[in-house]
Structure formats: C-alpha cells, structure tokens
Scaffold this motif. Sequence first.
Motif, PDB file in Angstrom:
ATOM      1  N   HIS A   1      79.184  49.011   5.707  1.00 43.75           N
ATOM      2  CA  HIS A   1      77.927  48.839   6.437  1.00 43.75           C
ATOM      3  C   HIS A   1      76.840  48.363   5.476  1.00 43.75           C
ATOM      4  O   HIS A   1      77.067  48.206   4.262  1.00 43.75           O
ATOM      5  N   TYR A   2      75.643  48.148   6.029  1.00 45.53           N
ATOM      6  CA  TYR A   2      74.554  47.619   5.213  1.00 45.53           C
ATOM      7  C   TYR A   2      74.075  48.619   4.157  1.00 45.53           C
ATOM      8  O   TYR A   2      73.481  48.224   3.157  1.00 45.53           O
ATOM      9  N   GLY A   3      74.323  49.894   4.365  1.00 43.62           N
ATOM     10  CA  GLY A   3      73.999  50.873   3.341  1.00 43.62           C
ATOM     11  C   GLY A   3      74.838  50.693   2.091  1.00 43.62           C
ATOM     12  O   GLY A   3      74.439  51.106   0.994  1.00 43.62           O
ATOM     13  N   HIS A   4      76.019  50.076   2.235  1.00 46.00           N
ATOM     14  CA  HIS A   4      76.815  49.676   1.076  1.00 46.00           C
ATOM     15  C   HIS A   4      76.306  48.356   0.500  1.00 46.00           C
ATOM     16  O   HIS A   4      76.116  48.221  -0.715  1.00 46.00           O
ATOM     17  N   LEU A   5      76.115  47.373   1.367  1.00 51.31           N
ATOM     18  CA  LEU A   5      75.936  46.001   0.931  1.00 51.31           C
ATOM     19  C   LEU A   5      74.535  45.688   0.409  1.00 51.31           C
ATOM     20  O   LEU A   5      74.388  45.032  -0.629  1.00 51.31           O
ATOM     21  N   ARG A   6      73.504  46.135   1.110  1.00 51.93           N
ATOM     22  CA  ARG A   6      72.148  45.747   0.741  1.00 51.93           C
ATOM     23  C   ARG A   6      71.744  46.260  -0.647  1.00 51.93           C
ATOM     24  O   ARG A   6      71.191  45.502  -1.458  1.00 51.93           O
TER      25      ARG A   6
ATOM     26  N   PHE B   1      81.091  50.212 -13.288  1.00 48.32           N
ATOM     27  CA  PHE B   1      81.498  50.743 -11.996  1.00 48.32           C
ATOM     28  C   PHE B   1      80.253  51.253 -11.280  1.00 48.32           C
ATOM     29  O   PHE B   1      79.479  52.040 -11.846  1.00 48.32           O
ATOM     30  N   ILE B   2      80.051  50.797 -10.057  1.00 46.86           N
ATOM     31  CA  ILE B   2      78.854  51.129  -9.286  1.00 46.86           C
ATOM     32  C   ILE B   2      79.147  52.329  -8.394  1.00 46.86           C
ATOM     33  O   ILE B   2      80.161  52.355  -7.685  1.00 46.86           O
ATOM     34  N   ILE B   3      78.254  53.313  -8.430  1.00 41.18           N
ATOM     35  CA  ILE B   3      78.394  54.478  -7.564  1.00 41.18           C
ATOM     36  C   ILE B   3      77.040  54.782  -6.922  1.00 41.18           C
ATOM     37  O   ILE B   3      76.004  54.322  -7.378  1.00 41.18           O
ATOM     38  N   GLY B   4      77.079  55.563  -5.850  1.00 40.14           N
ATOM     39  CA  GLY B   4      75.855  56.043  -5.246  1.00 40.14           C
ATOM     40  C   GLY B   4      75.386  57.315  -5.921  1.00 40.14           C
ATOM     41  O   GLY B   4      76.137  57.979  -6.658  1.00 40.14           O
ATOM     42  N   GLN B   5      74.146  57.655  -5.667  1.00 43.63           N
ATOM     43  CA  GLN B   5      73.579  58.855  -6.273  1.00 43.63           C
ATOM     44  C   GLN B   5      74.331  60.114  -5.841  1.00 43.63           C
ATOM     45  O   GLN B   5      74.479  61.063  -6.602  1.00 43.63           O
ATOM     46  N   ASP B   6      74.841  60.107  -4.605  1.00 43.64           N
ATOM     47  CA  ASP B   6      75.629  61.247  -4.131  1.00 43.64           C
ATOM     48  C   ASP B   6      76.890  61.417  -4.967  1.00 43.64           C
ATOM     49  O   ASP B   6      77.304  62.536  -5.273  1.00 43.64           O
ATOM     50  N   SER B   7      77.506  60.305  -5.358  1.00 46.27           N
ATOM     51  CA  SER B   7      78.704  60.377  -6.200  1.00 46.27           C
ATOM     52  C   SER B   7      78.376  60.878  -7.597  1.00 46.27           C
ATOM     53  O   SER B   7      79.162  61.613  -8.207  1.00 46.27           O
ATOM     54  N   LEU B   8      77.223  60.492  -8.129  1.00 45.90           N
ATOM     55  CA  LEU B   8      76.824  61.010  -9.441  1.00 45.90           C
ATOM     56  C   LEU B   8      76.715  62.528  -9.410  1.00 45.90           C
ATOM     57  O   LEU B   8      77.162  63.211 -10.346  1.00 45.90           O
ATOM     58  N   LEU B   9      76.152  63.062  -8.340  1.00 40.29           N
ATOM     59  CA  LEU B   9      75.953  64.512  -8.255  1.00 40.29           C
ATOM     60  C   LEU B   9      77.274  65.272  -8.123  1.00 40.29           C
ATOM     61  O   LEU B   9      77.335  66.449  -8.468  1.00 40.29           O
ATOM     62  N   SER B  10      78.301  64.606  -7.628  1.00 43.35           N
ATOM     63  CA  SER B  10      79.606  65.273  -7.484  1.00 43.35           C
ATOM     64  C   SER B  10      80.637  64.743  -8.472  1.00 43.35           C
ATOM     65  O   SER B  10      81.826  65.017  -8.338  1.00 43.35           O
TER      66      SER B  10
ATOM     67  N   VAL C   1      74.244  53.437 -11.130  1.00 41.57           N
ATOM     68  CA  VAL C   1      74.006  54.397 -10.050  1.00 41.57           C
ATOM     69  C   VAL C   1      72.929  53.866  -9.118  1.00 41.57           C
ATOM     70  O   VAL C   1      71.797  53.598  -9.549  1.00 41.57           O
ATOM     71  N   CYS C   2      73.267  53.723  -7.841  1.00 41.69           N
ATOM     72  CA  CYS C   2      72.296  53.336  -6.824  1.00 41.69           C
ATOM     73  C   CYS C   2      71.722  54.597  -6.185  1.00 41.69           C
ATOM     74  O   CYS C   2      72.472  55.492  -5.788  1.00 41.69           O
ATOM     75  N   THR C   3      70.419  54.664  -6.099  1.00 42.23           N
ATOM     76  CA  THR C   3      69.781  55.831  -5.501  1.00 42.23           C
ATOM     77  C   THR C   3      70.129  55.926  -4.020  1.00 42.23           C
ATOM     78  O   THR C   3      70.416  54.930  -3.362  1.00 42.23           O
ATOM     79  N   ARG C   4      70.122  57.168  -3.500  1.00 38.25           N
ATOM     80  CA  ARG C   4      70.442  57.420  -2.094  1.00 38.25           C
ATOM     81  C   ARG C   4      69.396  58.346  -1.491  1.00 38.25           C
ATOM     82  O   ARG C   4      68.898  59.244  -2.182  1.00 38.25           O
ATOM     83  N   PRO C   5      69.051  58.153  -0.210  1.00 37.36           N
ATOM     84  CA  PRO C   5      68.032  59.004   0.419  1.00 37.36           C
ATOM     85  C   PRO C   5      68.448  60.469   0.439  1.00 37.36           C
ATOM     86  O   PRO C   5      69.611  60.802   0.703  1.00 37.36           O
TER      87      PRO C   5
ATOM     88  N   LEU D   1      70.509  54.164 -14.073  1.00 38.77           N
ATOM     89  CA  LEU D   1      70.037  54.533 -12.740  1.00 38.77           C
ATOM     90  C   LEU D   1      69.190  53.385 -12.212  1.00 38.77           C
ATOM     91  O   LEU D   1      68.102  53.119 -12.722  1.00 38.77           O
ATOM     92  N   ALA D   2      69.705  52.721 -11.196  1.00 40.42           N
ATOM     93  CA  ALA D   2      69.072  51.507 -10.692  1.00 40.42           C
ATOM     94  C   ALA D   2      68.025  51.818  -9.635  1.00 40.42           C
ATOM     95  O   ALA D   2      68.152  52.782  -8.876  1.00 40.42           O
ATOM     96  N   ASN D   3      67.024  50.978  -9.576  1.00 37.89           N
ATOM     97  CA  ASN D   3      65.979  51.092  -8.563  1.00 37.89           C
ATOM     98  C   ASN D   3      66.360  50.220  -7.378  1.00 37.89           C
ATOM     99  O   ASN D   3      65.955  49.074  -7.266  1.00 37.89           O
ATOM    100  N   THR D   4      67.174  50.763  -6.490  1.00 33.63           N
ATOM    101  CA  THR D   4      67.673  50.025  -5.329  1.00 33.63           C
ATOM    102  C   THR D   4      67.070  50.598  -4.051  1.00 33.63           C
ATOM    103  O   THR D   4      66.595  51.736  -4.045  1.00 33.63           O
ATOM    104  N   PRO D   5      67.105  49.849  -2.960  1.00 29.43           N
ATOM    105  CA  PRO D   5      66.473  50.326  -1.723  1.00 29.43           C
ATOM    106  C   PRO D   5      67.168  51.556  -1.161  1.00 29.43           C
ATOM    107  O   PRO D   5      68.387  51.721  -1.287  1.00 29.43           O
TER     108      PRO D   5
END
Length: 224
Positions: A27-32, A115-124, A142-146, A182-186
């Motif tokens: 989904h766009y939460g992955h791609l954008r 390797f790109i991961i989301g912030q949730d993956s960093l925490l786990s 690391v892409c930040t996550r809401p 830690l990247a500044n992503t949307p």
Amino acid sequence: MSTKATDQQQAISSLYALFGGTFDPIHYGHLRPIEVLAQQLGLQQVILLPNHVPPHRPQPEANPWQRLKMVELAVADNPLFRVDARELQSSRPSYTIDTLEIIRQQQGAELPLAFIIGQDSLLSLHKWHRWQSLLDVCHLLVCTRPGYSNRLINTELQRWLGTYQINDAKKLNQQPKGYIYLANTPLLDISATDIRRRYHQRQRCDYLLPRAVQQYIELQDLYR
C-alpha cells in the motif's frame, strides 16, 4: 534543489537498498515513504523483498504468489523499484539476516548495502533472528511511523542505537555497513491490517493503495 542537497544525493547514490515486508497487501504506506527516502538519499533503485513465511508475525491472508503479483502491479510503472522474489522460492521462514548475507556475498564486501525498515521494526528488532549481526552486513535505514516511540525497550538497546546512529547521510556511502540512519519520511497512517479490515467490512480503500492492486484484490476476491 539546493547545491548542498544535490551534492548529498550524488555522494550516496551507490547505496544498494532493500525493503522487505509481507505486503499483505502492499500500500501507499509502504511506497510513499520509500519514494521520499530515495529522493532524500539519491537512491537510484530500491529492491522490494516480499517475505514468504514471516517468523515474527501472523501468517498472511494472501498466498505468496498473490502477494508477489500485488507488489509487481504496484510498482509496474515506477522505475525506482525492482522486485526480488527469492524469499518466496523457499518454504522456510524468511529470516532477514540470512537473505542479507546471501546478497552481501553476491554483491561483494565493499558495496554499501542498506536495509530499510519502519520505526515499528526498529522497536522490535531485538526479537529478530540474529539481529545483532545485521550491522555486520548492512546499514539500517529507518522510516518513521505514526504513533511509535523513539525510545527502545531498555537502556542497553538505546545505547546500541546511540553507538551506531549517524546524522550525516553521506557516511552511508563511505562504509559498506555498520550505520543506522533515522530518516525524515512522511508519517502516513496506513496499515495492511486496516486495509484487510476494510475489505472484510466491504469498505472502500481508495487512496490507500494503487488502483491496480485494488483491481487485483477484487478479481481474486481477497480479504473477504
């Protein structure tokens, strides 16, 4: 674009970047966020790695080849992305470190690998198989996550993050591995879990995922 930003992109454009996931569905939460990350870092290409049997989470609702097809449809017209289906060709659990070690062997010891991961993956991350070895093979982007904290679960892990975290992205191209950026992503509050729930409840998912993926989900009668 400023000269400084252009110079930074040129300096780190050789990064070989990968992004793995269950993609159930993509989904766009992955791609954008990945598109923004690529623009920020000057990435020429990002390789998507669909997982076959994710060991740390519930099993996907769509089968491996349906998920692969959705990924292919999602990025068919976007030259930034390439799809690597190697993990789908194994019946064993998809351990990221195993895949990355194989890719490192194939690409050589000197290529900057990320390797790109989301912030949730960093925490786990401490729950991942051989997670301590990841930085021996690659960088982590690391892409930040809401809704997710910037603090790891304990002092030891927070110290580990502080040891390897960098703020200067140019360093990612100067070493083949070993850094966390830690990247500044949307912050797009979109999740595959919510998309599946919406489909289960016969709700529309416009603007959450590419139209080609929506059409495939409808054709395959997925998430009903």
